[in-house]
Design an enzyme around this catalytic site. Structure first.
Site, PDB file in Angstrom:
ATOM      1  N   ASN A   1      29.275  40.444  98.634  1.00 31.97           N
ATOM      2  CA  ASN A   1      28.005  39.819  98.226  1.00 31.97           C
ATOM      3  C   ASN A   1      27.021  40.796  97.575  1.00 31.97           C
ATOM      4  O   ASN A   1      26.296  40.446  96.646  1.00 31.97           O
ATOM      5  CB  ASN A   1      27.366  39.078  99.401  1.00 31.97           C
ATOM      6  CG  ASN A   1      27.014  39.982 100.540  1.00 31.97           C
ATOM      7  OD1 ASN A   1      27.639  41.014 100.744  1.00 31.97           O
ATOM      8  ND2 ASN A   1      26.001  39.620 101.300  1.00 31.97           N
TER       9      ASN A   1
ATOM     10  N   GLU B   1      28.564  45.163 111.058  1.00 30.85           N
ATOM     11  CA  GLU B   1      27.440  44.358 110.534  1.00 30.85           C
ATOM     12  C   GLU B   1      28.047  43.049 110.065  1.00 30.85           C
ATOM     13  O   GLU B   1      28.765  43.020 109.065  1.00 30.85           O
ATOM     14  CB  GLU B   1      26.767  45.072 109.354  1.00 30.85           C
ATOM     15  CG  GLU B   1      26.201  46.452 109.653  1.00 30.85           C
ATOM     16  CD  GLU B   1      24.932  46.407 110.476  1.00 30.85           C
ATOM     17  OE1 GLU B   1      24.356  45.313 110.630  1.00 30.85           O
ATOM     18  OE2 GLU B   1      24.525  47.453 110.985  1.00 30.85           O
TER      19      GLU B   1
ATOM     20  N   CYS C   1      23.607  38.091 103.793  1.00 33.02           N
ATOM     21  CA  CYS C   1      23.715  37.867 105.234  1.00 33.02           C
ATOM     22  C   CYS C   1      22.352  37.537 105.847  1.00 33.02           C
ATOM     23  O   CYS C   1      22.275  36.926 106.904  1.00 33.02           O
ATOM     24  CB  CYS C   1      24.315  39.095 105.907  1.00 33.02           C
ATOM     25  SG  CYS C   1      23.415  40.601 105.499  1.00 33.02           S
TER      26      CYS C   1
ATOM     27  N   GLU D   1      22.520  50.390 111.882  1.00 32.94           N
ATOM     28  CA  GLU D   1      22.584  51.389 110.820  1.00 32.94           C
ATOM     29  C   GLU D   1      21.184  51.499 110.223  1.00 32.94           C
ATOM     30  O   GLU D   1      20.318  50.690 110.488  1.00 32.94           O
ATOM     31  CB  GLU D   1      23.619  50.974 109.761  1.00 32.94           C
ATOM     32  CG  GLU D   1      25.041  50.986 110.329  1.00 32.94           C
ATOM     33  CD  GLU D   1      26.146  50.758 109.299  1.00 32.94           C
ATOM     34  OE1 GLU D   1      25.848  50.462 108.132  1.00 32.94           O
ATOM     35  OE2 GLU D   1      27.323  50.880 109.686  1.00 32.94           O
TER      36      GLU D   1
HETATM   37  P1  NDP Z   1      35.151  39.516 104.967  1.00 32.42           P
HETATM   38  O1  NDP Z   1      35.032  39.757 106.425  1.00 32.42           O
HETATM   39  O2  NDP Z   1      36.122  38.510 104.496  1.00 32.42           O
HETATM   40  O3  NDP Z   1      35.519  40.861 104.207  1.00 32.42           O
HETATM   41  C1  NDP Z   1      34.755  42.044 104.336  1.00 32.42           C
HETATM   42  C2  NDP Z   1      35.630  43.221 103.975  1.00 32.42           C
HETATM   43  O4  NDP Z   1      36.638  43.371 104.976  1.00 32.42           O
HETATM   44  C3  NDP Z   1      36.381  43.059 102.659  1.00 32.42           C
HETATM   45  O5  NDP Z   1      36.483  44.306 102.034  1.00 32.42           O
HETATM   46  C4  NDP Z   1      37.718  42.545 103.128  1.00 32.42           C
HETATM   47  O6  NDP Z   1      38.740  42.741 102.197  1.00 32.42           O
HETATM   48  C5  NDP Z   1      37.908  43.407 104.359  1.00 32.42           C
HETATM   49  N1  NDP Z   1      38.922  42.940 105.271  1.00 32.42           N
HETATM   50  C6  NDP Z   1      39.466  41.695 105.403  1.00 32.42           C
HETATM   51  N2  NDP Z   1      40.416  41.702 106.372  1.00 32.42           N
HETATM   52  C7  NDP Z   1      40.469  42.966 106.874  1.00 32.42           C
HETATM   53  C8  NDP Z   1      41.245  43.602 107.880  1.00 32.42           C
HETATM   54  N3  NDP Z   1      42.186  42.943 108.560  1.00 32.42           N
HETATM   55  N4  NDP Z   1      41.023  44.890 108.143  1.00 32.42           N
HETATM   56  C9  NDP Z   1      40.079  45.585 107.470  1.00 32.42           C
HETATM   57  N5  NDP Z   1      39.330  45.048 106.476  1.00 32.42           N
HETATM   58  C10 NDP Z   1      39.525  43.750 106.182  1.00 32.42           C
HETATM   59  O7  NDP Z   1      33.674  39.213 104.457  1.00 32.42           O
HETATM   60  P2  NDP Z   1      33.245  38.777 103.008  1.00 32.42           P
HETATM   61  O8  NDP Z   1      33.696  39.802 102.006  1.00 32.42           O
HETATM   62  O9  NDP Z   1      33.638  37.343 102.829  1.00 32.42           O
HETATM   63  O10 NDP Z   1      31.651  38.920 103.087  1.00 32.42           O
HETATM   64  C11 NDP Z   1      30.836  37.901 103.521  1.00 32.42           C
HETATM   65  C12 NDP Z   1      30.451  38.098 104.979  1.00 32.42           C
HETATM   66  O11 NDP Z   1      29.806  39.356 105.137  1.00 32.42           O
HETATM   67  C13 NDP Z   1      29.469  37.062 105.458  1.00 32.42           C
HETATM   68  O12 NDP Z   1      29.854  36.606 106.721  1.00 32.42           O
HETATM   69  C14 NDP Z   1      28.164  37.846 105.562  1.00 32.42           C
HETATM   70  O13 NDP Z   1      27.260  37.308 106.493  1.00 32.42           O
HETATM   71  C15 NDP Z   1      28.641  39.196 105.946  1.00 32.42           C
HETATM   72  N6  NDP Z   1      27.643  40.210 105.629  1.00 32.42           N
HETATM   73  C16 NDP Z   1      26.966  40.824 106.650  1.00 32.42           C
HETATM   74  C17 NDP Z   1      25.962  41.745 106.381  1.00 32.42           C
HETATM   75  C18 NDP Z   1      25.227  42.442 107.488  1.00 32.42           C
HETATM   76  O14 NDP Z   1      24.574  43.446 107.196  1.00 32.42           O
HETATM   77  N7  NDP Z   1      25.277  41.981 108.721  1.00 32.42           N
HETATM   78  C19 NDP Z   1      25.600  42.073 104.998  1.00 32.42           C
HETATM   79  C20 NDP Z   1      26.381  41.393 104.021  1.00 32.42           C
HETATM   80  C21 NDP Z   1      27.375  40.489 104.326  1.00 32.42           C
HETATM   81  P3  NDP Z   1      39.173  41.515 101.245  1.00 32.42           P
HETATM   82  O15 NDP Z   1      37.986  41.138 100.449  1.00 32.42           O
HETATM   83  O16 NDP Z   1      40.250  42.095 100.430  1.00 32.42           O
HETATM   84  O17 NDP Z   1      39.643  40.410 102.147  1.00 32.42           O
END
Ligand code: NDP
Length: 480
Positions: free
Chosen positions: A150, A248, A282, A461
């Site tokens: 995002n 996070e 988020c 963080e």
């Molecule tokens: P995901 O959890 O799908 O993916 C996040 C990252 O983790 C991506 O790089 C993804 O790779 C990777 N990933 C997926 N599976 C694994 C695994 N088994 N082991 C290690 N890494 C893995 O989230 P999104 O990318 O869909 O992002 C949206 C989400 O992030 C929302 O829920 C949002 O609320 C949250 N978010 C939270 C924030 C915070 O500060 N609390 C800030 C911004 C977003 P790949 O894309 O290749 O699947």
């Protein structure tokens, strides 16, 4: 077609398998570049490079590390225009938003931590003259930094900056959905002279690239931002290895509008909180609780405001909402809107995919959507949608709204709108959430502890909290 490459040991390299994935432009729905479909072999080489580089990087004097990182920040800034265009094309967000928020935050993150390490200090505990304890803080080794789609460059740099500044080396895995600015960052690192192996970026799918990274014996520290389900998975697989993990995760953030709020400010901030970045932050306020006495007036004003938002070409400076990030994500959001209607919700405005004639007609655009009439505890008001969808819920009393606001499994952020400062403080103290804003939204100070309660995350963080996380404290006791 552009081919994205991994950045390992200071070089841009193909994935060992030679396999690539398609990278889509969400505004056109067309493939425009190829992403390495990396696997365990690429991850292992990157970790080895980072492990080797750790020996000298961890011993590099702080001032020198700071200088190198400052130069990296300057070089990122030099390429701001390219990064803005690339982020918008890869993610679907308006270029104006990438120019205002995403891209300036990348050098800001790096400068912030490059400066912070020069001003850090450690603790001393004096035992009444009998002995002195002092705390040494040392980097841990290779940090695994995993970031979502995002705010791609913004969140990637938010992790790598404190990790590198504290003397760790990094293997980063950006989201495979938005890899482009991380790739451009690789080239920038080479131009800026970042020593080889200090930062490595491996592109690929979560299961094939993320898992071997988090489960490797030589990544003792993991900083992850992403969804709660992925966070649970990482927590589960890393727990037996006793790794240091910061998570996070998702949010379902309440924005609470009291009748005594500055009405116009509350309407415009609530609209910004709901729809910025197509609702894919988020911290977006996706549940709007409005005090009953102003509910109808607020609803009318919010609908009027929403009707003026332009959904369209991310390149057009007048666009407010661009495309959502992928076809899958668009379909997920539209399914949630359908579910809201099936649960008795009334779509007051929006609710549909928007087709933009011309070369964007296959793009993943969704109208900003306002829904009312749903109970606070239904799926739509409990689960994250992560799109341009906000629900309106009336409330009568302070107690009632606190109970509804706290009813989800999440606890990331909240906003409260009131001109009664005592009420503002009182409600802020009662909301289960890591971040509470009063009369504003998304006002960020990089020094504050940032993170979520409940299933929105583990750890904090930001500022010295990040430097603490990326170092291991060691107490030394000297008998006098
Ligand atoms: P995901 O959890 O799908 O993916 C996040 C990252 O983790 C991506 O790089 C993804 O790779 C990777 N990933 C997926 N599976 C694994 C695994 N088994 N082991 C290690 N890494 C893995 O989230 P999104 O990318 O869909 O992002 C949206 C989400 O992030 C929302 O829920 C949002 O609320 C949250 N978010 C939270 C924030 C915070 O500060 N609390 C800030 C911004 C977003 P790949 O894309 O290749 O699947």
């Amino acid at each position: 077609m552009d081919k994205i490459l991994n950045y390992i040991d200071g070089k841009l390299v193909e994935p060992i398998s030679g396999n690539y994935l398609d990278n889509y432009n969400p505004s056109t729905g067309k493939v425009y570049s190829l992403i390495p479909d990396s696997d365990k072999l690429d991850v292992n080489i990157a970790i080895q490079a980072a492990k080797t580089a750790f020996v000298s990087w961890s011993k590099t004097p702080k001032q020198e590390r700071s200088n190198i990182l400052m130069k990296l920040a300057d070089t990122i800034e030099k390429y701001s225009d390219d990064l803005i265009k690339a982020e918008s094309k890869d993610n679907g967000k308006p270029e104006s938003l990438a120019a205002r928020v995403d891209i300036p935050r990348a050098p800001a993150n790096i400068r912030f931590f490059a400066g912070a390490i020069l001003h850090d200090s450690s603790q001393i505990h004096d035992m009444d003259g009998m002995a002195l304890n002092y705390t040494l803080r040392k980097p841990l080794g290779v940090a695994a930094c995993i970031s979502p789609w995002n705010l791609p460059l913004y969140l990637l740099t938010w992790k790598i900056a404190p990790a590198l500044a504290s003397g760790n080396t990094v293997v980063a895995k950006p989201s495979e959905v938005t890899p482009m600015t991380a790739y451009l960052l690789s080239k920038i690192c080479i131009e800026a002279g970042l020593p080889k192996g200090v930062l490595n970026i491996v592109h690929g799918l979560g299961a094939k690239t993320g898992d071997p990274l988090t489960m490797h014996k030589d990544t003792p520290i993991i900083s992850f931002t992403g969804g709660t389900i992925t966070g649970k998975h990482i927590a589960t697989v890393t727990a037996p290895m006793f790794k240091k993990v910061s998570l996070e995760l998702g949010g379902k953030n309440p924005n609470i509008i009291f009748a005594d709020a500055d009405f116009d400010k509350a309407v415009s901030t609530a609209s910004r909180a709901a729809f910025t970045n197509q609702g894919q932050i988020c911290l977006c306020g996706s549940r709007l609780f409005v005090e009953e006495t102003i509910y109808e007036r607020f609803k009318k004003a919010l609908i009027a405001k929403t009707s003026k938002l332009t959904v369209g070409d991310p390149k057009d400076p007048s666009t407010n909402l661009g495309a959502v990030v992928s076809k899958d994500h668009m379909e997920k959001i539209l399914t949630k809107i359908k579910l809201a209607e099936n649960l008795g919700g009334k779509v007051l405005i929006g609710g549909k995919r928007k087709i933009i004639e011309g070369n964007l007609k296959h793009g993943y655009f969704i109208e900003p959507t306002v829904i009312e009439g749903l109970s606070f505890d239904c799926d739509i008001n409990q689960e994250e949608i992560f799109g341009p969808v906000v629900t309106l819920i009336p409330f009568k009393t302070e107690e009632e709204v606190i109970e509804m606001a706290n009813s989800t499994k999440y606890g990331l952020a909240a906003s409260i709108f009131t001109e009664n400062i005592s009420k503002g403080h009182r409600v802020a103290a009662s909301i289960d959430s890591g971040v509470v804003w009063i009369n504003t939204w998304l006002l960020r100070d990089l020094r504050i502890p940032f993170g979520g309660m409940k299933q929105s995350g583990v750890g904090r963080e930001g500022g010295f909290k990040s430097l603490d996380f990326f170092t291991e404290p060691k107490n030394v006791c000297i008998k006098i």
